[in-house]
Design a protein around this motif. Structure first.
Motif, PDB file in Angstrom:
ATOM      1  N   ALA A 159      -2.506  -2.919  -7.316  1.00 29.60           N
ATOM      2  CA  ALA A 159      -2.492  -2.128  -5.991  1.00 29.60           C
ATOM      3  C   ALA A 159      -1.193  -1.376  -6.307  1.00 29.60           C
ATOM      4  CB  ALA A 159      -2.375  -3.057  -4.818  1.00 29.60           C
ATOM      5  N   SER A 160      -1.326  -0.127  -6.524  1.00 26.86           N
ATOM      6  CA  SER A 160      -0.185   0.812  -6.789  1.00 26.86           C
ATOM      7  C   SER A 160       0.071   2.134  -6.152  1.00 26.86           C
ATOM      8  CB  SER A 160      -0.332   0.919  -8.445  1.00 26.86           C
ATOM      9  OG  SER A 160       0.812   1.779  -8.761  1.00 26.86           O
ATOM     10  N   GLN A 161       1.160   2.284  -5.670  1.00 26.99           N
ATOM     11  CA  GLN A 161       1.240   3.419  -4.835  1.00 26.99           C
ATOM     12  C   GLN A 161       1.876   4.592  -5.922  1.00 26.99           C
ATOM     13  OE1 GLN A 161       0.720   3.442  -1.781  1.00 26.99           O
ATOM     14  NE2 GLN A 161       1.200   5.833  -1.590  1.00 26.99           N
ATOM     15  N   THR A 162       2.867   4.161  -6.644  1.00 29.52           N
ATOM     16  CA  THR A 162       3.382   5.395  -7.432  1.00 29.52           C
ATOM     17  C   THR A 162       3.192   5.311  -9.175  1.00 29.52           C
ATOM     18  OG1 THR A 162       5.584   4.446  -7.389  1.00 29.52           O
ATOM     19  CG2 THR A 162       5.054   6.409  -5.978  1.00 29.52           C
ATOM     20  N   GLY A 163       2.235   4.141  -9.613  1.00 32.43           N
ATOM     21  CA  GLY A 163       1.784   4.081 -10.821  1.00 32.43           C
ATOM     22  C   GLY A 163       2.554   2.903 -11.745  1.00 32.43           C
ATOM     23  N   THR A 164       3.535   2.260 -11.180  1.00 31.54           N
ATOM     24  CA  THR A 164       4.316   1.143 -12.066  1.00 31.54           C
ATOM     25  C   THR A 164       3.375  -0.196 -11.866  1.00 31.54           C
ATOM     26  OG1 THR A 164       6.238   1.865 -10.560  1.00 31.54           O
ATOM     27  CG2 THR A 164       6.349  -0.145 -11.867  1.00 31.54           C
ATOM     28  N   ALA A 165       2.882  -0.578 -10.899  1.00 32.52           N
ATOM     29  CA  ALA A 165       1.969  -1.698 -10.985  1.00 32.52           C
ATOM     30  C   ALA A 165       0.766  -1.162 -11.949  1.00 32.52           C
ATOM     31  CB  ALA A 165       1.423  -1.972  -9.797  1.00 32.52           C
ATOM     32  N   GLU A 217       7.137   0.212   4.940  1.00 32.51           N
ATOM     33  CA  GLU A 217       7.936  -0.896   5.343  1.00 32.51           C
ATOM     34  C   GLU A 217       7.225  -1.911   4.977  1.00 32.51           C
ATOM     35  OE1 GLU A 217      11.147  -0.590   5.857  1.00 32.51           O
ATOM     36  OE2 GLU A 217      11.000   1.301   5.707  1.00 32.51           O
ATOM     37  N   GLY A 218       7.334  -2.449   3.831  1.00 35.10           N
ATOM     38  CA  GLY A 218       6.488  -3.614   3.396  1.00 35.10           C
ATOM     39  C   GLY A 218       4.941  -3.505   3.564  1.00 35.10           C
ATOM     40  N   ASP A 219       4.470  -2.218   3.334  1.00 32.10           N
ATOM     41  CA  ASP A 219       2.871  -1.943   3.692  1.00 32.10           C
ATOM     42  C   ASP A 219       2.377  -2.150   2.081  1.00 32.10           C
ATOM     43  OD1 ASP A 219       3.472  -1.540   6.297  1.00 32.10           O
ATOM     44  OD2 ASP A 219       3.639   0.561   5.750  1.00 32.10           O
TER      45      ASP A 219
HETATM   46  C1  LIG Z   1       8.561   5.305  -0.038  1.00 31.07           C
HETATM   47  C2  LIG Z   1       8.656   4.019  -0.696  1.00 31.07           C
HETATM   48  C3  LIG Z   1       8.541   2.492   0.185  1.00 31.07           C
HETATM   49  C4  LIG Z   1       8.841   1.460  -0.358  1.00 31.07           C
HETATM   50  N1  LIG Z   1       8.851   0.312   0.619  1.00 31.07           N
HETATM   51  C5  LIG Z   1       9.115  -1.067  -0.052  1.00 31.07           C
HETATM   52  C6  LIG Z   1       9.089  -2.231   0.805  1.00 31.07           C
HETATM   53  O1  LIG Z   1       8.824  -2.006   1.942  1.00 31.07           O
HETATM   54  N2  LIG Z   1       9.259  -3.283   0.370  1.00 31.07           N
HETATM   55  C7  LIG Z   1       9.494  -3.490  -0.937  1.00 31.07           C
HETATM   56  O2  LIG Z   1       9.498  -4.471  -1.511  1.00 31.07           O
HETATM   57  N3  LIG Z   1       9.412  -2.405  -1.800  1.00 31.07           N
HETATM   58  C8  LIG Z   1       9.233  -1.018  -1.717  1.00 31.07           C
HETATM   59  N4  LIG Z   1       9.402  -0.170  -2.396  1.00 31.07           N
HETATM   60  C9  LIG Z   1       9.569  -0.371  -3.832  1.00 31.07           C
HETATM   61  C10 LIG Z   1       8.172  -0.088  -4.554  1.00 31.07           C
HETATM   62  O3  LIG Z   1       7.241  -1.267  -3.988  1.00 31.07           O
HETATM   63  C11 LIG Z   1       8.512  -0.779  -5.876  1.00 31.07           C
HETATM   64  O4  LIG Z   1       9.337   0.537  -6.372  1.00 31.07           O
HETATM   65  C12 LIG Z   1       7.309  -0.779  -6.746  1.00 31.07           C
HETATM   66  O5  LIG Z   1       7.785  -0.942  -8.247  1.00 31.07           O
HETATM   67  C13 LIG Z   1       6.574   0.519  -6.949  1.00 31.07           C
HETATM   68  O6  LIG Z   1       5.257   0.218  -7.588  1.00 31.07           O
HETATM   69  P1  LIG Z   1       4.258   1.534  -7.958  1.00 31.07           P
HETATM   70  O7  LIG Z   1       4.745   2.468  -8.658  1.00 31.07           O
HETATM   71  O8  LIG Z   1       3.137   0.804  -8.586  1.00 31.07           O
HETATM   72  O9  LIG Z   1       3.592   1.844  -6.420  1.00 31.07           O
HETATM   73  C14 LIG Z   1       9.144   1.144  -1.655  1.00 31.07           C
HETATM   74  C15 LIG Z   1       8.993   2.382  -2.414  1.00 31.07           C
HETATM   75  C16 LIG Z   1       8.918   3.706  -2.220  1.00 31.07           C
HETATM   76  C17 LIG Z   1       9.118   4.889  -2.944  1.00 31.07           C
END
Ligand SMILES: Cc1cc2nc3c(=O)[nH]c(=O)nc-3n(C[C@H](O)[C@H](O)[C@H](O)COP(=O)(O)O)c2cc1C
Length: 731
Positions: free
Chosen positions: A317-323, A369-371
């Motif tokens: 489950a990834s928002q910006t690609g890291t996961a 926020e922790g979503d």
């Molecule tokens: C807009 C935004 C909101 C975030 N909110 C949280 C959060 O509430 N709790 C947390 O632990 N990390 C939070 N993060 C950090 C991401 O979970 C973390 O950078 C993660 O490695 C991103 O993985 P992804 O690229 O697969 O989405 C947030 C990052 C961004 C950019």
């Protein structure tokens, strides 16, 4: 009922009828193509007969000699009148003869009756299936009539783009064949049949030549063959005759105009050539239609399924690609250890899809926020009613401790999985920052609990750092115009060539121990691998005690970092928000304020591509005069065609309005882009705006009655999950 209400039905009819009958269509069209040459070949034969002249007396003598008791069944003049081909049951008679010498001439190489076979194929598929051909003609006509209702004529350089363009532009031509076929079946436009003369006794070919020779000039004879009513049919360059034992009767009329049009005989060789063109158009439509369906089918299947066949599932489950990248690294490690994992985003999975696997390794990021990341929302909702007894999982949470709910997204997913009955086989590992060490520990631990043996975890999951130099900055808003937000175009340059695409993220750390800031990249290494362009809004904060200041990172980029100064960061791929792999795919870009950031890069990539498809930008901000960010680039893109449509919503201008309202005001084209063109929607800006846009899109789909509100909402969510709608939102 409106057209858009029945359109889904029409699309299905058009597609499935064509697919089911494609083999029959191909046989009919290919045989029709061969038959279209018949008037051309016979035109040429007639022309050559008209050019050369046969010695009628010598011919008569020869045929009289050969015919004996009427053994000759047909003759046709060859070699410009010098020879004649004789068909007969007797081997002594059949073959090519020299007209003047009355002796055998070099026999033509025996030829297959191509036209005869093609005709049987065309009329009955060689199997007496005339009714199938007739039914197929009706269906083909229906498919062609429905076609233009399914999409407007807008050219796109792709297979389906060509299918539409050819279907639209050449419809008046291509419809001729199925339309006349149907008219023939229905008996419309049949010619008045002239009664055939009858011979009082059957006439032989030799006799016919003698009788006809009295009335007509046989110098331009093409062929003669025994015909109905005991007559002989003579074909000459001037016309056709039925010859009885008394006279030669000219044959006029016969086939009706409809049949002549269908067969391409109404204007000799020319109409035959037109039929060849018609056949090729029909062939092109069938082939492009079937192929593009096949490609789409394959693409959807690939997208819908994990790789398949594995016994472990790595889900993310990834928002910006890291996961997502870490999941790929996990699968690579498992593969290197001799295991067979499948990898898939939760966006493409249902809870049931987890069941067949021996275990699921889940990597989950957090957002907001922790979503839970947007792409996993549908899965999360489906977990409420799922029963996952027997499913075993281990989870890695990715997060950032500076957020109030560290790894809140992963926690939520974990609770929901356990609530649905799945068993957690290893404790949740939470990662902040460089994931290498925690990831290796987590994977080794999960592998041990599953009895997988030693799993190699030395694969690097680290981002490469980049050093960038501030090359240029330019203010994008105009403070003179009123209450604008200070926003800058910042250009950074790298000595080394980099690989990145618009929408990827540049992560920059303002200082030691501080949280990284992510900036959406608005340029492409495909255009310039050393140049990164950002849109940076100066962040201002104020607290309850009345203190205020600037965000450290944005202030450094737009104020304090001197030109030529360097800055270190990481480029993070964000495949979920890159332009589509196929540049001809239509895109609808929706942005507010600094959410415009990735789109100058989208436009630059499209400008550099030879086959870019339609692109529509809807941009909103406060004042047209003051914060129409990147106005120059956007207008230039509109001028050079890399942007095909632009709409703006400036909320503080008179009559300006907001983006959702702007979308609803354009409901018809939006619906067309979404449903017909399958445009990919990119939404970039504040989270609240993204939510409003999603609601507006659902409202647009429901507005014409083609979808209920619930169905429209479900459809937009499905699109979000499968990447047809992509959101890059910030709070
Ligand atoms: C807009 C935004 C909101 C975030 N909110 C949280 C959060 O509430 N709790 C947390 O632990 N990390 C939070 N993060 C950090 C991401 O979970 C973390 O950078 C993660 O490695 C991103 O993985 P992804 O690229 O697969 O989405 C947030 C990052 C961004 C950019």
């Amino acid at each position: 009922m409106s057209l858009s209400a029945i359109k889904p039905l029409l699309i299905r009819l058009h597609r499935w009828a064509a697919l089911v009958l494609a083999p029959v269509f191909l046989l009919i069209i290919l045989s029709g193509t061969v038959l279209a040459f018949r008037p051309i070949v016979s035109g040429l034969a007639t022309a050559s007969a008209a050019a050369g002249a046969v010695d009628a007396t010598a011919l008569q003598q020869l045929i009289t000699r050969l015919d004996g008791g009427g053994g000759v069944t047909s003759i046709s003049v060859a070699n410009g009148g010098a020879a004649v081909d004789v068909a007969s049951g007797s081997a002594d008679v059949a073959g090519r003869w020299d007209v003047q010498a009355g002796t055998r001439a070099a026999a033509p190489t025996s030829s297959v009756d191509v036209f005869g076979i093609a005709e049987k194929l065309h009329k009955s598929l060689l199997l007496g299936l005339g009714f199938v051909v007739e039914a197929a003609s009706f269906v083909m006509l229906a498919i062609m009539i429905i076609g233009p209702f399914l999409s407007l004529l807008r050219f796109r350089n792709s297979l389906i783009g060509w299918h539409r363009a050819v279907g639209w532009c050449l419809l008046p031509l291509s419809i001729i064949a199925p339309l006349t076929a149907v008219m023939i079946v229905l008996g419309i436009g049949e010619g008045a049949r002239q009664p055939l003369p009858r011979a009082s006794q059957p006439v032989s070919i030799a006799q016919a030549l003698t009788v006809a020779g009295k009335d007509i000039d046989l110098a331009h004879l093409v062929s003669a063959r025994t015909f109905r009513g005991g007559t002989v049919l003579l074909q000459t360059a001037e016309g056709n005759y039925a010859v009885t034992d008394a006279k030669a009767v000219p044959l006029t009329g016969g086939k009706g105009l409809v049949q002549q049009i269908h067969e391409g005989t109404w204007a000799g060789a020319w109409s035959g050539a037109l039929n060849v063109v018609i056949s090729l158009v029909l062939l092109a439509l069938t082939v492009t239609g079937v192929l593009s369906w096949f490609r789409r089918f394959r693409r959807e299947r690939r997208a819908a399924l994990p790789a398949g066949g594995g016994d472990l599932l790595v889900a993310y489950a990834s928002q910006t690609g890291t996961a997502a990248r870490l999941a790929e690294a996990t699968a690579a490690s498992l593969r290197a250890s001799g295991l067979r994992p499948d990898v898939a985003s939760l966006a493409r999975l249902t809870p049931e899809a987890l069941k067949p696997y021996r275990a699921v390794l889940l990597l989950a990021a957090s957002t907001g926020e922790g979503d839970v990341p947007d792409s996993a929302l549908r899965f999360l909702r489906a977990l409420k009613t799922a029963s996952l007894a027997g499913v075993r999982f281990a989870m890695l949470g990715l997060g950032d401790r500076s957020y109030a709910h560290f790894c809140g997204g992963a926690e939520t997913l974990r609770t929901a999985l356990v609530g649905a009955g799945a068993a957690e086989i290893a404790p949740l590992v939470r990662v902040d920052g460089d994931p290498q060490a925690d990831w290796s520990r987590w994977l080794a631990g999960a592998a041990a609990r599953l009895g997988l043996g030693a799993v190699r975890t030395e694969a690097s999951v680290k981002d490469e750092g980049v050093r960038l130099r501030l090359a240029e900055r330019r203010r994008l808003d105009d403070p003179e115009a009123g209450d604008t937000q200070e926003t800058w175009a910042v250009t950074l340059e790298s000595e080394a060539k980099l690989a990145f695409r618009p929408g990827d993220l540049l992560r920059l750390k303002p200082g030691a121990g501080e949280r990284e800031r992510s900036y959406s990249i608005g340029s492409s290494s495909r255009v310039d691998p050393r140049r990164i362009e950002l849109t940076v809004r100066l962040h201002r904060w104020s607290d309850a005690d009345g203190r205020s200041g600037f965000g450290r990172m944005s202030a450094a980029l737009v104020r304090t970092l001197p030109l030529g100064g360097t800055i270190d960061g990481h480029i993070e791929a964000h495949p979920g928000f890159n332009p589509p792999g196929d540049p001809s795919w239509p895109i609808l870009m929706i942005a507010t304020g600094s959410g415009i950031a990735p789109f100058p890069g989208f436009l630059a990539e499209r400008r550099a591509s030879l086959r870019a498809g339609p692109a529509w930008l809807i941009f909103g901000n406060r004042l047209r005069g003051g914060d129409f960010l990147w106005k120059d680039r956007i207008e230039a893109a509109l001028g050079n065609g890399s942007l095909t449509r632009l709409d703006t919503a400036f909320s503080r201008d008179a009559g300006g309005g907001r983006i959702p309202a702007r979308l609803i005001a354009q409901a018809e084209p939006v619906r067309r882009w979404l449903l017909d063109d399958k445009a990919i929607v990119y939404i970039c800006g504040r989270r609240e705006m993204a939510r409003d846009v999603m609601r507006a899109l659902a409202a647009i789909l429901a507005a014409d009655g083609s979808h209920t509100e619930a169905a429209a909402e479900a459809l937009t969510e499905e699109w979000l999950a499968e990447g047809r709608i992509r959101i890059d939102a910030f709070d």
